[in-house]
Design an enzyme around this catalytic site. Structure first.
Site, PDB file in Angstrom:
ATOM      1  N   HIS A  33      10.546  -7.457  20.454  1.00  0.00           N
ATOM      2  CA  HIS A  33       9.880  -8.975  20.098  1.00  0.00           C
ATOM      3  C   HIS A  33      10.399  -9.398  19.897  1.00  0.00           C
ATOM      4  O   HIS A  33      10.621  -9.664  18.049  1.00  0.00           O
ATOM      5  CB  HIS A  33       8.511  -8.814  20.461  1.00  0.00           C
ATOM      6  CG  HIS A  33       7.520  -9.604  20.874  1.00  0.00           C
ATOM      7  ND1 HIS A  33       7.676 -10.249  21.897  1.00  0.00           N
ATOM      8  CD2 HIS A  33       7.337 -10.972  19.818  1.00  0.00           C
ATOM      9  CE1 HIS A  33       6.771 -11.343  21.943  1.00  0.00           C
ATOM     10  NE2 HIS A  33       6.568 -11.729  21.085  1.00  0.00           N
ATOM     11  N   HIS A  42       9.607 -12.359  24.190  1.00  0.00           N
ATOM     12  CA  HIS A  42       9.047 -13.603  23.274  1.00  0.00           C
ATOM     13  C   HIS A  42       9.557 -14.641  23.630  1.00  0.00           C
ATOM     14  O   HIS A  42       9.028 -15.341  23.204  1.00  0.00           O
ATOM     15  CB  HIS A  42       9.584 -12.940  21.720  1.00  0.00           C
ATOM     16  CG  HIS A  42       9.431 -14.132  20.719  1.00  0.00           C
ATOM     17  ND1 HIS A  42       8.393 -14.006  20.636  1.00  0.00           N
ATOM     18  CD2 HIS A  42      10.586 -14.733  20.611  1.00  0.00           C
ATOM     19  CE1 HIS A  42       8.352 -15.521  19.626  1.00  0.00           C
ATOM     20  NE2 HIS A  42       9.363 -15.978  19.647  1.00  0.00           N
ATOM     21  N   HIS A  90       9.942 -15.534  26.899  1.00  0.00           N
ATOM     22  CA  HIS A  90       9.731 -16.165  28.281  1.00  0.00           C
ATOM     23  C   HIS A  90      10.485 -16.163  28.873  1.00  0.00           C
ATOM     24  O   HIS A  90       9.986 -16.993  30.064  1.00  0.00           O
ATOM     25  CB  HIS A  90       8.538 -17.702  27.730  1.00  0.00           C
ATOM     26  CG  HIS A  90       7.187 -16.931  27.163  1.00  0.00           C
ATOM     27  ND1 HIS A  90       6.243 -17.050  26.922  1.00  0.00           N
ATOM     28  CD2 HIS A  90       7.051 -15.608  26.075  1.00  0.00           C
ATOM     29  CE1 HIS A  90       5.075 -16.842  26.165  1.00  0.00           C
ATOM     30  NE2 HIS A  90       5.881 -15.516  25.663  1.00  0.00           N
ATOM     31  N   GLU A 141       0.211  -9.691  24.584  1.00  0.00           N
ATOM     32  CA  GLU A 141      -0.111 -10.783  23.331  1.00  0.00           C
ATOM     33  C   GLU A 141      -0.202 -11.952  23.814  1.00  0.00           C
ATOM     34  O   GLU A 141      -0.747 -12.448  23.005  1.00  0.00           O
ATOM     35  CB  GLU A 141       1.418 -10.377  21.948  1.00  0.00           C
ATOM     36  CG  GLU A 141       2.484 -11.009  23.260  1.00  0.00           C
ATOM     37  CD  GLU A 141       3.358 -11.961  21.626  1.00  0.00           C
ATOM     38  OE1 GLU A 141       2.787 -11.554  20.381  1.00  0.00           O
ATOM     39  OE2 GLU A 141       4.207 -12.541  22.115  1.00  0.00           O
ATOM     40  N   ASN A 142       0.049 -12.916  24.705  1.00  0.00           N
ATOM     41  CA  ASN A 142      -0.711 -13.637  25.252  1.00  0.00           C
ATOM     42  C   ASN A 142      -1.378 -13.953  26.104  1.00  0.00           C
ATOM     43  O   ASN A 142      -1.350 -15.397  26.873  1.00  0.00           O
ATOM     44  CB  ASN A 142       0.821 -14.669  25.519  1.00  0.00           C
ATOM     45  CG  ASN A 142       1.935 -14.757  24.779  1.00  0.00           C
ATOM     46  OD1 ASN A 142       3.302 -14.457  24.811  1.00  0.00           O
ATOM     47  ND2 ASN A 142       1.667 -15.249  23.784  1.00  0.00           N
ATOM     48  N   ASN A 197       4.547 -11.144  17.567  1.00  0.00           N
ATOM     49  CA  ASN A 197       4.186 -11.835  16.425  1.00  0.00           C
ATOM     50  C   ASN A 197       2.809 -11.744  16.940  1.00  0.00           C
ATOM     51  O   ASN A 197       1.500 -12.944  16.114  1.00  0.00           O
ATOM     52  CB  ASN A 197       5.176 -12.816  16.404  1.00  0.00           C
ATOM     53  CG  ASN A 197       4.973 -13.619  17.037  1.00  0.00           C
ATOM     54  OD1 ASN A 197       5.956 -13.319  18.143  1.00  0.00           O
ATOM     55  ND2 ASN A 197       5.496 -14.811  17.348  1.00  0.00           N
ATOM     56  N   HIS A 198       2.400 -12.556  18.594  1.00  0.00           N
ATOM     57  CA  HIS A 198       0.297 -13.598  18.518  1.00  0.00           C
ATOM     58  C   HIS A 198      -0.697 -12.177  18.632  1.00  0.00           C
ATOM     59  O   HIS A 198      -1.743 -12.735  19.454  1.00  0.00           O
ATOM     60  CB  HIS A 198       1.385 -14.234  19.373  1.00  0.00           C
ATOM     61  CG  HIS A 198       1.749 -14.740  19.737  1.00  0.00           C
ATOM     62  ND1 HIS A 198       1.303 -16.162  19.134  1.00  0.00           N
ATOM     63  CD2 HIS A 198       2.445 -15.629  20.136  1.00  0.00           C
ATOM     64  CE1 HIS A 198       1.848 -17.239  19.186  1.00  0.00           C
ATOM     65  NE2 HIS A 198       2.781 -17.365  19.648  1.00  0.00           N
TER      66      HIS A 198
END
Length: 263
Positions: free
Chosen positions: A149, A174, A176, A37-38, A65-66
């Site tokens: 997440h 989430h 990291h 997602e990132n 969420n991203h």
């Protein structure tokens, strides 16, 4: 079955590190799950990056969420069985929250992407949503892997214990930050609070120091930039019983790009 889980891949440093690791070690694993997602400059994922991941022996891409940050991905989500958005977003949003695909050995593996609610955007209940879909998935497969997440450690361990014995593995993403609490729960589910991040360790959770610290100092909006250098891969090396779906072993992976390139 040997499974590789890779924590949040952040920007091009994360993608490069993941690519180098997979070049050397992907053949060691029967199934590979990556949180992407990132992957696109730290915010979201593009269709091009998703295709590159899937062409590089990755079986399923999970998110959080991203996932919504790149509008182009909405159509891709609708047509993909291997890029997942969190399952507990309201009905009608693009994409799928779970999938069942075959491993290299031809064994069906279920993967679910689910998102927490504590300190996160308000969405549907992760506990009830996950329990319902797992009940259906277990009719078709015994091995089920869950990417949760979420922000709060209590929410993560609570969901793992709620689902203990019904899934093979639940790992957090989430934050990291890789945690050191990997374990096998009483009923056979593997667990870790956060699998960590794959990207630059030279910044702040993958972002450049100079774009993060001012936000803490002045509380004003700030454009975040990807950090570079000191790249690392965080993830999990997991062994799962193919007959029962129980987790037999769970080990953290925390390795630098320099170490990978020397292997």
């Amino acid at each position: 079955m040997r499974v590789l889980v890779v924590g949040d891949v952040v920007g091009s440093p994360g993608r490069k590190t993941l690519e180098e690791y997979l070049k050397r070690f992907s053949s060691n694993y029967d199934f590979i799950v990556v949180n992407g997602e990132n992957a696109a400059a730290g915010f979201g994922i593009t269709a091009k990056i998703a295709d590159e991941f899937l062409a590089n022996n990755i079986d399923v891409i999970t998110s959080g969420n991203h996932i919504w940050d790149k509008k182009e991905i909405y159509t891709y989500l609708e047509n993909s069985e291997r890029l997942l958005r969190p399952i507990n977003y309201p009905k009608g949003v693009p994409g799928k929250g779970y999938t069942i695909v075959e491993s290299k050995k031809g064994i069906k593996v279920g993967v679910v992407s689910v998102q927490g609610r504590v300190f996160m955007p308000p969405i549907d209940c992760p506990f009830k949503t996950l329990a319902d879909v797992v009940e259906e998935m277990r009719k078709e497969c015994k091995i089920i892997i869950v990417d949760f997440h979420a922000e709060a450690t209590s929410e993560k361990i609570a969901l793992a214990k709620y689902m203990d014995g019904k899934i093979s593995l639940l790992y957090g993403t989430h934050t990291h930050i890789q945690t050191a609490d990997e374990k096998i729960l009483l009923e056979g589910t593997g667990y870790i609070t956060d699998a960590g991040m794959t990207g630059s360790d030279n910044g702040i959770i993958g972002m450049d120091n100079n774009s993060i610290i001012p936000k803490f100092l002045n509380c004003l909006p700030q454009r975040f930039e990807i950090a570079k250098g000191m790249e690392r891969l965080n993830g999990l090396d997991v062994e799962i019983d193919e007959e029962t779906g129980d987790c037999l072993r769970i080990d953290r992976i925390n390795i630098s790009l320099d170490q990978i390139e020397m292997m």
